[in-house]
Write a protein that holds these residues in place. Structure first.
Motif, PDB file in Angstrom:
ATOM      1  N   GLY A 170     -17.934  27.628  -7.904  1.00  0.00           N
ATOM      2  CA  GLY A 170     -16.923  26.818  -7.781  1.00  0.00           C
ATOM      3  C   GLY A 170     -17.430  25.431  -7.668  1.00  0.00           C
ATOM      4  O   GLY A 170     -18.729  24.984  -7.411  1.00  0.00           O
ATOM      5  N   ILE A 171     -16.383  24.300  -7.157  1.00  0.00           N
ATOM      6  CA  ILE A 171     -16.642  23.057  -6.965  1.00  0.00           C
ATOM      7  C   ILE A 171     -15.916  22.808  -5.471  1.00  0.00           C
ATOM      8  O   ILE A 171     -14.913  22.774  -5.227  1.00  0.00           O
ATOM      9  N   ALA A 172     -16.870  22.964  -4.680  1.00  0.00           N
ATOM     10  CA  ALA A 172     -16.525  22.757  -3.114  1.00  0.00           C
ATOM     11  C   ALA A 172     -16.278  21.130  -2.685  1.00  0.00           C
ATOM     12  O   ALA A 172     -15.774  21.010  -1.973  1.00  0.00           O
ATOM     13  N   GLY A 173     -16.729  20.337  -3.493  1.00  0.00           N
ATOM     14  CA  GLY A 173     -16.747  18.882  -3.225  1.00  0.00           C
ATOM     15  C   GLY A 173     -17.596  18.353  -2.361  1.00  0.00           C
ATOM     16  O   GLY A 173     -18.504  19.057  -1.929  1.00  0.00           O
ATOM     17  N   VAL A 193     -11.917  19.265  -7.970  1.00  0.00           N
ATOM     18  CA  VAL A 193     -12.464  19.854  -6.638  1.00  0.00           C
ATOM     19  C   VAL A 193     -11.620  20.658  -5.921  1.00  0.00           C
ATOM     20  O   VAL A 193     -10.445  20.633  -5.959  1.00  0.00           O
ATOM     21  N   GLY A 194     -12.118  21.803  -5.514  1.00  0.00           N
ATOM     22  CA  GLY A 194     -11.673  23.206  -4.615  1.00  0.00           C
ATOM     23  C   GLY A 194     -11.277  24.187  -5.923  1.00  0.00           C
ATOM     24  O   GLY A 194     -10.825  25.185  -5.547  1.00  0.00           O
ATOM     25  N   THR A 195     -11.801  23.913  -7.234  1.00  0.00           N
ATOM     26  CA  THR A 195     -11.693  24.966  -8.262  1.00  0.00           C
ATOM     27  C   THR A 195     -12.634  26.284  -7.921  1.00  0.00           C
ATOM     28  O   THR A 195     -13.695  25.553  -7.689  1.00  0.00           O
ATOM     29  N   VAL A 196     -12.003  27.285  -7.757  1.00  0.00           N
ATOM     30  CA  VAL A 196     -13.310  28.306  -7.529  1.00  0.00           C
ATOM     31  C   VAL A 196     -12.926  29.702  -8.294  1.00  0.00           C
ATOM     32  O   VAL A 196     -11.705  29.882  -8.690  1.00  0.00           O
ATOM     33  N   CYS A 197     -13.964  30.144  -8.923  1.00  0.00           N
ATOM     34  CA  CYS A 197     -13.859  31.303  -9.746  1.00  0.00           C
ATOM     35  C   CYS A 197     -14.501  32.446  -9.002  1.00  0.00           C
ATOM     36  O   CYS A 197     -15.603  32.545  -8.500  1.00  0.00           O
ATOM     37  N   LEU A 216      -8.938  29.786  -8.660  1.00  0.00           N
ATOM     38  CA  LEU A 216      -7.922  29.456  -7.772  1.00  0.00           C
ATOM     39  C   LEU A 216      -8.431  27.903  -7.516  1.00  0.00           C
ATOM     40  O   LEU A 216      -9.549  27.632  -7.827  1.00  0.00           O
ATOM     41  N   VAL A 217      -7.527  27.063  -7.102  1.00  0.00           N
ATOM     42  CA  VAL A 217      -7.805  25.922  -6.611  1.00  0.00           C
ATOM     43  C   VAL A 217      -7.381  25.669  -5.135  1.00  0.00           C
ATOM     44  O   VAL A 217      -6.172  25.668  -4.723  1.00  0.00           O
ATOM     45  N   PHE A 218      -8.382  25.430  -4.584  1.00  0.00           N
ATOM     46  CA  PHE A 218      -8.318  25.316  -2.889  1.00  0.00           C
ATOM     47  C   PHE A 218      -8.025  23.949  -2.576  1.00  0.00           C
ATOM     48  O   PHE A 218      -8.539  22.939  -3.310  1.00  0.00           O
ATOM     49  N   SER A 219      -7.460  23.457  -1.374  1.00  0.00           N
ATOM     50  CA  SER A 219      -7.380  22.155  -0.907  1.00  0.00           C
ATOM     51  C   SER A 219      -8.221  21.982   0.307  1.00  0.00           C
ATOM     52  O   SER A 219      -8.415  22.894   0.814  1.00  0.00           O
ATOM     53  N   GLY A 220      -8.557  20.694   0.488  1.00  0.00           N
ATOM     54  CA  GLY A 220      -9.210  20.347   2.087  1.00  0.00           C
ATOM     55  C   GLY A 220     -10.436  19.943   1.428  1.00  0.00           C
ATOM     56  O   GLY A 220     -10.782  19.788   0.437  1.00  0.00           O
ATOM     57  N   ASP A 221     -11.285  19.766   2.757  1.00  0.00           N
ATOM     58  CA  ASP A 221     -12.536  19.326   2.325  1.00  0.00           C
ATOM     59  C   ASP A 221     -13.440  20.572   2.003  1.00  0.00           C
ATOM     60  O   ASP A 221     -13.216  21.438   1.956  1.00  0.00           O
TER      61      ASP A 221
END
Length: 160
Positions: free
Chosen positions: A103-106, A116-120, A134-139
């Motif tokens: 994924g892309i933790a940012g 940013v926040g996209t995770v497979c 899924l796409v998560f929010s936050g840092d």
């Protein structure tokens, strides 16, 4: 490590042990966070085989046998690559079941269609592969923590 993660890892361990299954992890964006959570649990040697931290595309190809053409076609953050990571981890370990994260933790790294926040995720055994995006929010820290939690929750669903 949060109490939630520790409890999920313990639950996963009990479920794996009850079914006499060994787990392998294939992690990118979590950098070994799932493996760390699992090995925090005393006795995890009875149900955890090994973990692969494959951050670069080259390591995904070299260590997990993810086809470079698959990465080129879908991108390293894709359900297709998550599935191939899980399958590759199984093929290169003594485990019966695998979980993968990519994924892309940012805070950087977003591309069109993948913020940013996209995770497979991938969960695999000898017969079945299940993936999710899924796409998560936050840092960065929040995204990685949510990813570890979801990987363990998904593992529990996949086992049962």
């Amino acid at each position: 490590m949060s109490t939630d993660i520790n409890e999920l890892a313990a639950q996963a361990g009990r479920a794996l042990q009850d079914k006499e299954l060994l787990l392998v992890t294939a992690e990118s964006c979590t950098g070994g966070g799932v493996s760390q959570a699992i090995t925090e649990i005393a006795g995890s040697t009875g149900w955890f085989d090994c973990g692969f931290v494959c951050y670069s595309n080259a390591s995904k190809t070299e260590l997990l046998e993810v086809p470079a053409a698959l990465i080129a076609q879908f991108g390293s953050v894709s359900e297709e690559v998550a599935a191939a990571m899980a399958q590759g981890a199984l093929a290169n370990s003594n485990a019966h079941i695998a979980v993968s994260t990519t994924g892309i933790a940012g805070p950087t790294g977003a591309v069109p269609g993948k913020p940013v926040g996209t995770v497979c995720f991938g969960w695999a055994n000898g017969d079945t592969v299940h993936t999710e995006r899924l796409v998560f929010s936050g840092d960065r820290r929040a995204v990685r923590e949510q990813t570890v939690i979801h990987a363990l929750q998904g593992l529990m669903r996949f086992i049962n």
